[in-house]
Enzyme design. Structure first.
Site, PDB file in Angstrom:
ATOM      1  N   SER A 102       2.888  -3.814   9.395  1.00 58.10           N
ATOM      2  CA  SER A 102       2.797  -2.688   8.465  1.00 58.10           C
ATOM      3  C   SER A 102       2.174  -1.449   9.093  1.00 58.10           C
ATOM      4  CB  SER A 102       1.980  -3.082   7.245  1.00 58.10           C
ATOM      5  OG  SER A 102       1.770  -1.940   6.454  1.00 58.10           O
ATOM      6  N   TYR A 126       0.864  -1.190   0.000  1.00 53.03           N
ATOM      7  CA  TYR A 126       0.000   0.000   0.000  1.00 53.03           C
ATOM      8  C   TYR A 126       0.897   1.237   0.000  1.00 53.03           C
ATOM      9  CZ  TYR A 126      -4.252   2.686   1.021  1.00 53.03           C
ATOM     10  OH  TYR A 126      -5.329   3.545   0.955  1.00 53.03           O
ATOM     11  N   HIS A 185       5.413  -3.328 -13.263  1.00 54.28           N
ATOM     12  CA  HIS A 185       6.719  -3.113 -13.897  1.00 54.28           C
ATOM     13  C   HIS A 185       7.203  -4.500 -14.313  1.00 54.28           C
ATOM     14  CE1 HIS A 185      10.432  -1.412 -15.004  1.00 54.28           C
ATOM     15  NE2 HIS A 185      10.974  -1.154 -13.837  1.00 54.28           N
ATOM     16  N   ASP A 242      10.289  -3.483  -6.388  1.00 51.67           N
ATOM     17  CA  ASP A 242      10.719  -4.523  -7.341  1.00 51.67           C
ATOM     18  C   ASP A 242      11.791  -5.442  -6.771  1.00 51.67           C
ATOM     19  OD1 ASP A 242       9.244  -3.601  -9.768  1.00 51.67           O
ATOM     20  OD2 ASP A 242      10.396  -1.800  -9.354  1.00 51.67           O
ATOM     21  N   GLY A 278       1.717   6.988  -8.540  1.00 48.52           N
ATOM     22  CA  GLY A 278       0.408   6.642  -8.006  1.00 48.52           C
ATOM     23  C   GLY A 278      -0.425   7.859  -7.627  1.00 48.52           C
ATOM     24  N   SER A 305       9.747  32.466 -27.591  1.00 47.08           N
ATOM     25  CA  SER A 305      10.213  33.624 -28.371  1.00 47.08           C
ATOM     26  C   SER A 305      11.240  33.172 -29.416  1.00 47.08           C
ATOM     27  CB  SER A 305      10.874  34.639 -27.435  1.00 47.08           C
ATOM     28  OG  SER A 305      12.090  34.110 -26.934  1.00 47.08           O
ATOM     29  N   ARG A 329       2.155  -6.781   5.461  1.00 44.12           N
ATOM     30  CA  ARG A 329       2.866  -7.549   6.489  1.00 44.12           C
ATOM     31  C   ARG A 329       2.240  -7.245   7.843  1.00 44.12           C
ATOM     32  NH1 ARG A 329       8.823  -5.143   5.124  1.00 44.12           N
ATOM     33  NH2 ARG A 329       7.843  -3.111   4.994  1.00 44.12           N
ATOM     34  N   GLU A 347      14.736   5.858 -16.850  1.00 45.12           N
ATOM     35  CA  GLU A 347      15.104   6.276 -15.488  1.00 45.12           C
ATOM     36  C   GLU A 347      16.569   6.678 -15.411  1.00 45.12           C
ATOM     37  OE1 GLU A 347      11.819   3.438 -13.309  1.00 45.12           O
ATOM     38  OE2 GLU A 347      13.907   2.826 -13.337  1.00 45.12           O
TER      39      GLU A 347
HETATM   40  N1  LIG Z   1       6.248   4.551  -7.758  1.00 43.97           N
HETATM   41  C1  LIG Z   1       5.811   4.753  -8.998  1.00 43.97           C
HETATM   42  O1  LIG Z   1       5.561   5.879  -9.398  1.00 43.97           O
HETATM   43  C2  LIG Z   1       5.586   3.596  -9.953  1.00 43.97           C
HETATM   44  C3  LIG Z   1       5.084   3.851 -11.236  1.00 43.97           C
HETATM   45  C4  LIG Z   1       4.815   2.766 -12.083  1.00 43.97           C
HETATM   46  C5  LIG Z   1       5.080   1.476 -11.638  1.00 43.97           C
HETATM   47  N2  LIG Z   1       5.605   1.258 -10.405  1.00 43.97           N
HETATM   48  C6  LIG Z   1       5.836  -0.121  -9.957  1.00 43.97           C
HETATM   49  O2  LIG Z   1       4.884  -0.412  -8.930  1.00 43.97           O
HETATM   50  C7  LIG Z   1       5.464  -1.366  -8.024  1.00 43.97           C
HETATM   51  C8  LIG Z   1       5.384  -0.807  -6.613  1.00 43.97           C
HETATM   52  O3  LIG Z   1       6.210   0.340  -6.548  1.00 43.97           O
HETATM   53  P1  LIG Z   1       5.912   1.487  -5.490  1.00 43.97           P
HETATM   54  O4  LIG Z   1       6.808   2.637  -5.813  1.00 43.97           O
HETATM   55  O5  LIG Z   1       4.441   1.714  -5.386  1.00 43.97           O
HETATM   56  O6  LIG Z   1       6.430   0.750  -4.164  1.00 43.97           O
HETATM   57  P2  LIG Z   1       6.516   1.332  -2.709  1.00 43.97           P
HETATM   58  O7  LIG Z   1       5.717   2.591  -2.555  1.00 43.97           O
HETATM   59  O8  LIG Z   1       7.924   1.394  -2.274  1.00 43.97           O
HETATM   60  O9  LIG Z   1       5.794   0.134  -1.895  1.00 43.97           O
HETATM   61  C9  LIG Z   1       5.623   0.240  -0.558  1.00 43.97           C
HETATM   62  C10 LIG Z   1       4.720  -0.892  -0.093  1.00 43.97           C
HETATM   63  O10 LIG Z   1       5.423  -2.144  -0.247  1.00 43.97           O
HETATM   64  C11 LIG Z   1       5.379  -2.830   0.995  1.00 43.97           C
HETATM   65  N3  LIG Z   1       6.616  -3.586   1.237  1.00 43.97           N
HETATM   66  C12 LIG Z   1       7.881  -3.125   1.263  1.00 43.97           C
HETATM   67  N4  LIG Z   1       8.740  -4.100   1.567  1.00 43.97           N
HETATM   68  C13 LIG Z   1       7.981  -5.211   1.762  1.00 43.97           C
HETATM   69  C14 LIG Z   1       8.305  -6.540   2.108  1.00 43.97           C
HETATM   70  N5  LIG Z   1       9.566  -6.920   2.318  1.00 43.97           N
HETATM   71  N6  LIG Z   1       7.280  -7.428   2.235  1.00 43.97           N
HETATM   72  C15 LIG Z   1       6.018  -7.040   2.028  1.00 43.97           C
HETATM   73  N7  LIG Z   1       5.637  -5.785   1.682  1.00 43.97           N
HETATM   74  C16 LIG Z   1       6.629  -4.885   1.562  1.00 43.97           C
HETATM   75  C17 LIG Z   1       5.287  -1.728   2.041  1.00 43.97           C
HETATM   76  O11 LIG Z   1       4.760  -2.318   3.177  1.00 43.97           O
HETATM   77  P3  LIG Z   1       4.688  -1.556   4.590  1.00 43.97           P
HETATM   78  O12 LIG Z   1       3.481  -0.724   4.496  1.00 43.97           O
HETATM   79  O13 LIG Z   1       4.576  -2.718   5.523  1.00 43.97           O
HETATM   80  O14 LIG Z   1       5.970  -0.793   4.728  1.00 43.97           O
HETATM   81  C18 LIG Z   1       4.371  -0.721   1.370  1.00 43.97           C
HETATM   82  O15 LIG Z   1       3.018  -1.022   1.610  1.00 43.97           O
HETATM   83  C19 LIG Z   1       6.886  -1.612  -8.507  1.00 43.97           C
HETATM   84  O16 LIG Z   1       6.881  -2.748  -9.325  1.00 43.97           O
HETATM   85  C20 LIG Z   1       7.196  -0.358  -9.320  1.00 43.97           C
HETATM   86  O17 LIG Z   1       8.192  -0.546 -10.292  1.00 43.97           O
HETATM   87  C21 LIG Z   1       5.846   2.288  -9.543  1.00 43.97           C
END
Ligand SMILES: NC(=O)c1ccc[n+]([C@@H]2O[C@H](COP(=O)([O-])OP(=O)(O)OC[C@H]3O[C@@H](n4cnc5c(N)ncnc54)[C@H](OP(=O)(O)O)[C@@H]3O)[C@@H](O)[C@H]2O)c1
Length: 324
Positions: A50, A24, A106, A82, A132, A250, A47, A193
């Site tokens: 969390s 989340y 991703h 990831d 997001g 311009s 988890r 990136e």
């Molecule tokens: N960020 C972007 O703008 C974006 C854009 C397009 C695609 N994506 C893709 O979307 C996916 C998620 O990226 P994100 O940036 O949204 O991730 P993020 O914000 O870093 O994700 C955080 C969430 O992951 C949980 N988490 C972290 N470590 C964990 C673990 N060891 N076990 C279980 N849960 C864990 C966290 O849990 P807690 O709440 O317990 O800490 C938190 O709820 C990736 O594949 C990324 O490449 C991201």
């Protein structure tokens, strides 16, 4: 090109499905809320310890432990970072139902072998092309964010329908879904990136700021010139394209851009860009990412600390205070 919008997409493949969103954070929050508002049965899997559970519950979402959310789901979307996908998949694999769909935003963890999904699973990609926060705010405005979709594994024959219906339910079908593959999406995203928007553009802004300051210009003016105008050009390109943006400025700026732009971004830059792409494709960055995670993110932590203390950041803070 396969470019689909809401009227082309059947929502039915997701209508009677239970979806588990694992994580989340940036994407997890936005996708869970958009799905929920589109009438989809969503559970957020987190988890035990969390800190996000209260926030998700306050938003009227159902929350469960990851293993329980996965066990009852027809569609499981992995929206944790990831670099932990491999460990997370090993944890949830026993709970994944036969023939369930496993989704990603991703292509990285599948393309670079962090995960080898079980043969009975449908495996799809629905990758919104932006953060997001914007995915959520566009949805609330009745708009959507463009997204790329792909199917890596179609065990049940339903993978395409689920991927597209998922894209529609998070609002991306309002803007458009672009067909890709896991490999193409992962490689292009990592390339961008590093070599374009998130890697090279900020470094260009920093280099420009430092060049002006070294040349005797005040940090405030250097910041406004080199960093402050970025939003203006981004909006112009968004609305008119690069050619239209150039025509909108311009003659002075347009001629300056014509003479100066290609002097800075010359063939040597293109050669290094090609090197970055080749390294990404060879899996070198994926290996770096895994190493960084295994070591506890030392390079990221150090860079974050150092970046906060630069003259450019101090100037940004001073200008922000002056505006308030
Ligand atoms: N960020 C972007 O703008 C974006 C854009 C397009 C695609 N994506 C893709 O979307 C996916 C998620 O990226 P994100 O940036 O949204 O991730 P993020 O914000 O870093 O994700 C955080 C969430 O992951 C949980 N988490 C972290 N470590 C964990 C673990 N060891 N076990 C279980 N849960 C864990 C966290 O849990 P807690 O709440 O317990 O800490 C938190 O709820 C990736 O594949 C990324 O490449 C991201």
């Amino acid at each position: 090109m396969d470019f689909l919008k809401d009227p082309d997409i059947d929502p039915a493949p997701l209508a009677d499905k239970r979806v588990a969103i694992i994580g989340y954070g940036n994407q997890g929050r936005a996708q869970a809320l958009n799905l929920h508002d589109s009438g989809i049965d969503v559970t957020v899997g987190l988890r035990g310890a969390s800190g996000s559970a209260n926030e998700a519950e306050a938003a009227a979402l159902r929350v469960a432990l990851i293993e329980d959310a996965v066990a009852q789901a027809d569609v499981v979307m992995l929206l944790a970072p990831d670099e932990i996908h491999g460990a997370l998949y090993r944890e949830i694999q026993p709970q994944l139902r036969q023939g369930a769909a496993l989704g990603f935003s991703h292509g990285l963890s599948v393309r670079f072998g962090f995960i080898t999904p079980r043969g009975d699973l449908d495996v799809f990609l629905l990758a919104p092309k932006g953060p997001g926060t914007a995915l959520r705010s566009l949805y609330l405005e009745g708009k959507g964010m463009l997204a790329a979709w792909a199917v890596e594994q179609d065990a049940t024959g339903s993978a395409r329908g689920i991927a597209l219906a998922y894209g529609r339910a998070i609002g991306s079908g309002r803007a458009g879904l672009i067909a890709t593959s896991f490999a193409e999406e992962a490689e292009a995203d990592l390339f961008n990136e590093q070599a374009v928007v998130w890697g090279a553009v900020p470094e260009l802004l920093i280099a420009g700021f430092e060049t002006l300051v070294d040349g005797g210009v005040s940090p405030e003016l250097a910041y406004l010139e080199c960093v402050g105008e970025l939003q203006l050009i981004a909006e112009l390109i968004e609305k008119r394209g690069i050619a239209g943006m150039r025509e909108a400025i311009s003659n002075t700026a347009e001629l300056g851009a014509l003479l100066g732009g290609r002097r800075i971004i010359d063939d040597s830059v293109r050669r290094r860009m090609a090197e970055v792409l080749a390294e990404v494709r060879a899996g070198r960055f994926a290996a770096e990412l895994k190493q960084e995670e295994a070591a506890g993110y030392p390079r990221l932590e150090r860079a974050r600390r150092e970046n906060r203390e630069t003259l450019l950041e101090k100037t940004n803070r001073d200008l922000g205070e002056a505006k308030d």
